[in-house]
Design an enzyme around this catalytic site. Sequence first.
Site, PDB file in Angstrom:
ATOM      1  CB  CYS A 219      -0.961   0.009   1.186  1.00 22.27           C
ATOM      2  SG  CYS A 219      -2.148  -1.337   1.123  1.00 22.27           S
TER       3      CYS A 219
ATOM      4  CG  HIS B  45      -2.924   3.608   1.987  1.00 23.38           C
ATOM      5  ND1 HIS B  45      -3.553   3.246   0.811  1.00 23.38           N
ATOM      6  CD2 HIS B  45      -2.994   2.516   2.804  1.00 23.38           C
ATOM      7  CE1 HIS B  45      -3.970   1.996   0.902  1.00 23.38           C
ATOM      8  NE2 HIS B  45      -3.650   1.537   2.097  1.00 23.38           N
TER       9      HIS B  45
ATOM     10  CG  ASN C 111      -6.590  -0.538   1.423  1.00 26.22           C
ATOM     11  OD1 ASN C 111      -5.944  -0.118   0.459  1.00 26.22           O
ATOM     12  ND2 ASN C 111      -6.009  -1.003   2.518  1.00 26.22           N
TER      13      ASN C 111
END
Length: 360
Positions: A131, A287, A317
């Site tokens: 990520c 993020h 996500n």
Amino acid sequence: MAVPNLSVVKDAVNWPQVQTASFVAGCGMNVPERVVDNNHFASYLETTDEWIRERTGIAERRWSAPEVCASELAEPAAREAIAHAGLTIADIDAIIVATVTPDYSFPSTACLLQRRLGSVCGLAFDLNAVCSGFVYALVTADALIASGQCRNALVVGVDIYSYIINPKDRGTCILFGDGAGAVVLSAAAPAGNPGGASRWASGSAGALRGIYASELGADGNGANLLYVPNGTASRPTPESYAAGEHFLRMDGREVFKVAVRRLCDISEKVLARAGIAVGQVDYFITHQANKRIVLSMAKHLGVDESKVLVNIHKYGNTSAASIPMLLAESAAEGKIKHGDLLLVTAFGGGFTWGGVLLRW
Ligand SMILES: CC(C)(COP(=O)(O)OP(=O)(O)OC[C@H]1O[C@@H](n2cnc3c(N)ncnc32)[C@H](O)[C@@H]1OP(=O)(O)O)[C@@H](O)C(=O)NCCC(=O)NCCS
């Protein structure tokens, strides 16, 4: 290629003179059409729409059709970013794709994207920092530009987590979506750079767009808290596939705690490196892992929630794609404007983390 002259700039927030090698010249995003709302999971798992919204901030996410691969999802985002930068594919001399869901083990998704775009020049490679991948790729592209390797780098974050999540694991399958985001990072030195002219930020006298400070970090001791056991260390067998042992695994509670701590640390480090106060940042682009992670970070840093941009409710996500998607969407909606000071931070599997301070 000769090393470009780094621009010496005097910033509007009374910084000392800083050098910037590159600036974001354009951005774009692409998500699959299929919307999967929380009721999809509630229809076959012990969960509810209310629980998912409250604990994660997610209302829906997008999932790709099974035949769609990462380079295909990335292509429209890449084309949009190049057009937004006022460039053509022929101007792009580097492609970096951050992904953990590549088209193949090899060749790289970056090479496959290069072929889709019809580009034949420059370098292309993939980068895996989960990520944090987009932030790692942005910092890498900035360094490549500073070293004179390239002038216009296409930096892509793309992931198709619908391919690696266990649909039966309620602690993970609700969190992730598919998507792609891209930026074009261009050399700051205007000579020979078609994007250079647009670098001056209107409305903020003396402020130059560009990357001002960055920092990356990693701690491999966190590897077993978030991982996908499908590789040479964990070779799949027909039995392990049937049992779903190749899917993503996570200790969500532990990852949550480490994520907040690392995001706060990296924010403070990047700001300290640039020598500016947290209050001088216009927007925080973090993020999109869990809305509570982002807001916990903001609370710890003493940041007003209005400065923290969020779109996790729509996309979940999306791993390496979440930051370039948030940048592209916020720019398209006019939330971020040229001249705004952005603190971009990410945390992900590895563990990895990173931060970039840039003027949009
Ligand atoms: C996964 C996550 C949403 C779980 O939320 P949480 O508030 O931490 O919940 P916990 O893990 O403490 O679990 C609390 C309970 O909810 C349950 N639960 C987990 N997922 C659930 C779901 N989808 N629906 C209902 N209950 C659920 C757990 O089983 C647990 O039950 P128990 O107390 O009976 O054992 C959260 O930990 C998280 O977001 N972690 C970070 C994940 C992340 O961002 N990963 C990527 C990093 S880049």
